[in-house]
Write a protein that holds these residues in place. Structure first.
Motif, PDB file in Angstrom:
ATOM      1  N   ILE A 129       0.648  -0.768   0.371  1.00 18.28           N
ATOM      2  CA  ILE A 129       0.053   0.105  -0.097  1.00 18.28           C
ATOM      3  C   ILE A 129       0.978   1.070  -0.361  1.00 18.28           C
ATOM      4  CG2 ILE A 129      -1.531   1.730   1.935  1.00 18.28           C
ATOM      5  CD1 ILE A 129      -3.461  -0.827   2.451  1.00 18.28           C
ATOM      6  N   SER A 130       1.991   1.280   0.653  1.00 16.12           N
ATOM      7  CA  SER A 130       2.896   2.589   1.125  1.00 16.12           C
ATOM      8  C   SER A 130       3.135   3.099  -0.687  1.00 16.12           C
ATOM      9  CB  SER A 130       3.705   2.075   2.188  1.00 16.12           C
ATOM     10  OG  SER A 130       3.389   2.213   3.208  1.00 16.12           O
ATOM     11  N   TYR A 131       4.385   1.491  -1.065  1.00 20.61           N
ATOM     12  CA  TYR A 131       4.327   1.741  -2.970  1.00 20.61           C
ATOM     13  C   TYR A 131       2.828   2.696  -3.721  1.00 20.61           C
ATOM     14  CZ  TYR A 131       8.762  -0.808  -1.463  1.00 20.61           C
ATOM     15  OH  TYR A 131      10.060  -1.587  -1.225  1.00 20.61           O
ATOM     16  N   ARG A 132       1.713   2.363  -3.702  1.00 20.59           N
ATOM     17  CA  ARG A 132       0.885   2.802  -4.551  1.00 20.59           C
ATOM     18  C   ARG A 132       1.203   3.768  -4.163  1.00 20.59           C
ATOM     19  NH1 ARG A 132      -1.337  -1.932  -6.888  1.00 20.59           N
ATOM     20  NH2 ARG A 132      -0.890  -3.552  -5.858  1.00 20.59           N
ATOM     21  N   TRP A 133       0.651   3.875  -2.535  1.00 16.37           N
ATOM     22  CA  TRP A 133       0.144   5.799  -2.552  1.00 16.37           C
ATOM     23  C   TRP A 133       1.889   6.323  -3.530  1.00 16.37           C
ATOM     24  CZ3 TRP A 133      -3.406   8.983  -1.855  1.00 16.37           C
ATOM     25  CH2 TRP A 133      -4.425   7.598  -1.073  1.00 16.37           C
ATOM     26  N   MET A 171       3.841   5.767  -5.607  1.00 14.74           N
ATOM     27  CA  MET A 171       3.712   5.950  -6.876  1.00 14.74           C
ATOM     28  C   MET A 171       2.469   6.920  -7.294  1.00 14.74           C
ATOM     29  SD  MET A 171       5.666   5.049  -9.296  1.00 14.74           S
ATOM     30  CE  MET A 171       5.420   5.017 -11.364  1.00 14.74           C
ATOM     31  N   ALA A 172       1.686   7.274  -6.562  1.00 10.08           N
ATOM     32  CA  ALA A 172       0.489   8.130  -6.683  1.00 10.08           C
ATOM     33  C   ALA A 172       1.032   9.435  -6.630  1.00 10.08           C
ATOM     34  CB  ALA A 172      -0.961   7.485  -6.415  1.00 10.08           C
ATOM     35  N   TRP A 173       1.869   9.518  -5.590  1.00  5.73           N
ATOM     36  CA  TRP A 173       1.798  10.817  -5.181  1.00  5.73           C
ATOM     37  C   TRP A 173       2.813  11.123  -6.101  1.00  5.73           C
ATOM     38  CZ3 TRP A 173      -0.865  14.436  -3.647  1.00  5.73           C
ATOM     39  CH2 TRP A 173      -1.829  13.910  -2.741  1.00  5.73           C
ATOM     40  N   PHE A 174       4.039  10.767  -7.332  1.00  2.61           N
ATOM     41  CA  PHE A 174       5.170  10.848  -8.326  1.00  2.61           C
ATOM     42  C   PHE A 174       4.498  11.784  -8.857  1.00  2.61           C
ATOM     43  CE2 PHE A 174       8.175   9.014 -11.383  1.00  2.61           C
ATOM     44  CZ  PHE A 174       8.348  10.090 -10.986  1.00  2.61           C
ATOM     45  N   ILE A 175       3.093  10.269 -10.066  1.00  3.50           N
ATOM     46  CA  ILE A 175       2.863  10.234 -11.204  1.00  3.50           C
ATOM     47  C   ILE A 175       2.203  11.784 -11.064  1.00  3.50           C
ATOM     48  CG2 ILE A 175       0.902   9.819 -12.774  1.00  3.50           C
ATOM     49  CD1 ILE A 175       1.493   7.015 -12.042  1.00  3.50           C
ATOM     50  N   PHE A 176       1.171  12.059  -9.952  1.00  6.02           N
ATOM     51  CA  PHE A 176       1.202  13.724  -9.243  1.00  6.02           C
ATOM     52  C   PHE A 176       1.551  15.013  -9.726  1.00  6.02           C
ATOM     53  CE2 PHE A 176      -0.668  17.292  -6.995  1.00  6.02           C
ATOM     54  CZ  PHE A 176      -1.929  17.270  -7.345  1.00  6.02           C
ATOM     55  N   SER A 177       2.600  14.491  -9.070  1.00  2.00           N
ATOM     56  CA  SER A 177       4.157  15.595  -9.239  1.00  2.00           C
ATOM     57  C   SER A 177       4.626  15.635 -10.665  1.00  2.00           C
ATOM     58  CB  SER A 177       5.080  15.032  -8.293  1.00  2.00           C
ATOM     59  OG  SER A 177       6.063  13.798  -8.636  1.00  2.00           O
ATOM     60  N   GLU A 178       4.296  14.568 -11.353  1.00  2.00           N
ATOM     61  CA  GLU A 178       4.425  14.949 -12.277  1.00  2.00           C
ATOM     62  C   GLU A 178       3.626  15.905 -13.689  1.00  2.00           C
ATOM     63  OE1 GLU A 178       7.777  14.398 -13.452  1.00  2.00           O
ATOM     64  OE2 GLU A 178       7.895  12.291 -13.446  1.00  2.00           O
ATOM     65  N   ILE A 179       2.628  15.272 -13.360  1.00  2.00           N
ATOM     66  CA  ILE A 179       1.299  15.888 -13.832  1.00  2.00           C
ATOM     67  C   ILE A 179       1.129  17.585 -13.640  1.00  2.00           C
ATOM     68  CG2 ILE A 179      -0.796  16.306 -13.292  1.00  2.00           C
ATOM     69  CD1 ILE A 179      -1.736  13.832 -13.234  1.00  2.00           C
ATOM     70  N   SER A 190       1.092 -13.604 -10.334  1.00  2.00           N
ATOM     71  CA  SER A 190      -0.495 -12.832 -10.574  1.00  2.00           C
ATOM     72  C   SER A 190      -0.693 -12.183  -9.358  1.00  2.00           C
ATOM     73  CB  SER A 190      -1.752 -14.113 -10.949  1.00  2.00           C
ATOM     74  OG  SER A 190      -1.507 -15.191  -9.478  1.00  2.00           O
ATOM     75  N   LYS A 191      -0.220 -12.442  -8.377  1.00  2.00           N
ATOM     76  CA  LYS A 191      -0.658 -11.590  -7.074  1.00  2.00           C
ATOM     77  C   LYS A 191      -0.004 -10.390  -6.494  1.00  2.00           C
ATOM     78  CE  LYS A 191      -4.615 -14.298  -5.471  1.00  2.00           C
ATOM     79  NZ  LYS A 191      -5.729 -14.090  -6.000  1.00  2.00           N
ATOM     80  N   HIS A 192       1.011 -11.040  -7.240  1.00  3.42           N
ATOM     81  CA  HIS A 192       2.892 -10.162  -6.269  1.00  3.42           C
ATOM     82  C   HIS A 192       3.148  -9.757  -7.517  1.00  3.42           C
ATOM     83  CE1 HIS A 192       5.889  -9.063  -3.293  1.00  3.42           C
ATOM     84  NE2 HIS A 192       6.560  -9.630  -4.034  1.00  3.42           N
ATOM     85  N   HIS A 193       2.712  -9.068  -8.517  1.00 11.36           N
ATOM     86  CA  HIS A 193       3.428  -7.629  -9.013  1.00 11.36           C
ATOM     87  C   HIS A 193       3.361  -6.524  -9.498  1.00 11.36           C
ATOM     88  CE1 HIS A 193      -0.719  -8.947 -10.252  1.00 11.36           C
ATOM     89  NE2 HIS A 193      -0.061  -7.534 -10.736  1.00 11.36           N
ATOM     90  N   PHE A 194       4.002  -5.566  -7.952  1.00 13.23           N
ATOM     91  CA  PHE A 194       3.150  -4.391  -7.976  1.00 13.23           C
ATOM     92  C   PHE A 194       4.751  -3.216  -8.507  1.00 13.23           C
ATOM     93  CE2 PHE A 194       4.787   0.078  -6.537  1.00 13.23           C
ATOM     94  CZ  PHE A 194       3.265   1.241  -6.493  1.00 13.23           C
ATOM     95  N   ALA A 195       5.551  -3.797  -9.250  1.00 10.41           N
ATOM     96  CA  ALA A 195       6.414  -3.361 -10.263  1.00 10.41           C
ATOM     97  C   ALA A 195       6.117  -2.942 -11.525  1.00 10.41           C
ATOM     98  CB  ALA A 195       7.523  -4.337 -10.333  1.00 10.41           C
ATOM     99  N   PHE A 196       5.467  -4.006 -11.889  1.00  7.12           N
ATOM    100  CA  PHE A 196       4.857  -3.736 -13.110  1.00  7.12           C
ATOM    101  C   PHE A 196       3.633  -2.826 -12.889  1.00  7.12           C
ATOM    102  CE2 PHE A 196       1.798  -4.671 -16.140  1.00  7.12           C
ATOM    103  CZ  PHE A 196       2.154  -5.290 -17.301  1.00  7.12           C
ATOM    104  N   GLU A 197       2.911  -2.964 -12.419  1.00  6.90           N
ATOM    105  CA  GLU A 197       1.429  -1.821 -12.153  1.00  6.90           C
ATOM    106  C   GLU A 197       2.354  -0.222 -11.832  1.00  6.90           C
ATOM    107  OE1 GLU A 197      -1.906  -3.709  -9.447  1.00  6.90           O
ATOM    108  OE2 GLU A 197      -0.314  -4.259  -8.980  1.00  6.90           O
ATOM    109  N   GLY A 198       3.353  -0.498 -10.830  1.00  4.08           N
ATOM    110  CA  GLY A 198       3.828   1.070 -11.618  1.00  4.08           C
ATOM    111  C   GLY A 198       4.027   1.915 -12.135  1.00  4.08           C
ATOM    112  N   ALA A 199       4.854   0.493 -13.355  1.00  7.15           N
ATOM    113  CA  ALA A 199       6.024   1.897 -14.456  1.00  7.15           C
ATOM    114  C   ALA A 199       4.411   1.341 -14.932  1.00  7.15           C
ATOM    115  CB  ALA A 199       6.821   0.119 -14.876  1.00  7.15           C
ATOM    116  N   ALA A 200       3.902   0.387 -15.197  1.00  5.51           N
ATOM    117  CA  ALA A 200       2.037   0.642 -15.959  1.00  5.51           C
ATOM    118  C   ALA A 200       1.550   1.996 -16.193  1.00  5.51           C
ATOM    119  CB  ALA A 200       1.422  -0.662 -15.739  1.00  5.51           C
ATOM    120  N   TRP A 201       0.947   2.700 -14.695  1.00  5.69           N
ATOM    121  CA  TRP A 201       0.758   3.494 -14.490  1.00  5.69           C
ATOM    122  C   TRP A 201       1.473   4.863 -14.689  1.00  5.69           C
ATOM    123  CZ3 TRP A 201       0.142   3.328  -8.350  1.00  5.69           C
ATOM    124  CH2 TRP A 201      -1.112   2.081  -8.256  1.00  5.69           C
TER     125      TRP A 201
END
Length: 284
Positions: free
Chosen positions: A79-83, A85-93, A254-265
């Motif tokens: 969850i920390s990683y997801r938040w 990455m979300a804030w990082f992308i927000f800064s890029e926006i 299939s359930k443990h791949h946040f690195a992929f999801e973060g890069a895809a975001w």
């Protein structure tokens, strides 16, 4: 991954990486300041700072990957990683928002103001028509960059890459690893082709259109927006290439791949920015 082997919240030990990264960034800052002031040591120090930061990041991310593969990252770390990455992308926006705002201000506020009745006393020959080379005649004549054919081709490439990475994501969730690898490899390939076309576009702009970074407000906004976007495509492609290597190595499930999801975001963010850029820069 069993709940018995995963801590509630993994806290890594003391690390040298933040201090080393700060040291590299300080060297980079001093190098840039020397470079723009034509100091002989500026360029080498800048390159050394960049190389050192990349070295630190390589080891830092390597440690993080090792912690993840060792099963130390539970739900709370995820969850920390997801938040993060979300804030990082927000800064890029916000970053790109500033450049789009500069383009809007120059085109819709400053230019009409310079073309009003009062400004005609100072610049009687100025025409408030975009694109513009300024009122003083100090900018060399240039030709604008239209949407055909390279920008449109690049739009199709990035839209296609958004499809291929989505296919790869669904395949990964469904545990079809071969299909996921093919989809991700196709995404990386489309990103490389995009950058190749952009390099050719810049060559064409400089050598055939006389369109340069110094070509007034049009040239500066054009190259700042498209150049920084190209850098983000390079950064996103690098992230996806590393994820591809990890996927081939078998780091993900299939359930443990946040690195992929973060890069895809991040890649989807790059796609959306390009669509706005394609309309605002090449068409308007």
């Amino acid at each position: 991954m069993s709940s018995n082997s995963t801590p509630y919240y993994f806290v890594p030990g003391l690390s040298r990486h933040p201090a080393m990264a700060a040291f590299g960034l300080i060297a980079f800052g001093f190098g840039i300041s020397g470079w723009v002031n034509h100091a002989s040591w500026g360029g080498p120090l800048t390159l050394a700072g960049v190389a050192f930061v990349l070295y630190v990041l390589y080891n830092w991310f390597g440690d993080t990957i090792a912690e993840s593969n060792a099963g130390k990252n539970g739900v709370n770390v995820d969850i920390s990683y997801r938040w993060s990455m979300a804030w990082f992308i927000f800064s890029e926006i916000m970053f790109f928002g500033a450049f789009f705002a500069a383009l809007f201000y120059a085109r819709n506020i400053a230019m009409p103001w310079m073309g009003d009745v009062e400004s005609k006393l100072l610049w009687p020959n100025f025409q408030a028509v975009w694109p513009n080379d300024g009122p003083a005649g100090l900018v060399e004549k240039f030709t604008t960059m239209g949407p055909w054919p390279i920008p449109t081709i690049n739009t199709l490439l990035l839209l296609s890459s958004g499809v291929t990475i989505t296919i790869a994501h669904h395949a990964l969730v469904e545990n079809h690893m071969k299909k996921a690898i093919i989809g991700l490899a196709a995404t990386v390939g489309l990103g490389i082709v995009f950058l190749g076309f952009q390099v050719y576009e810049y060559y064409h702009a400089y050598h055939e259109l006389n369109l340069k970074l110094t070509s007034g407000i049009y040239g500066s906004t054009f190259f700042m927006l498209t150049g920084f976007h190209g850098f983000h495509v390079f950064l996103g492609g690098t992230m996806l290439a590393i994820v591809l290597r990890r996927m081939i190595r078998g780091d993900f499930t299939s359930k443990h791949h946040f690195a992929f999801e973060g890069a895809a975001w991040y890649w989807h963010f790059v796609d959306v920015v390009w669509l706005g850029l394609y309309i605002a820069v090449y068409w308007m």
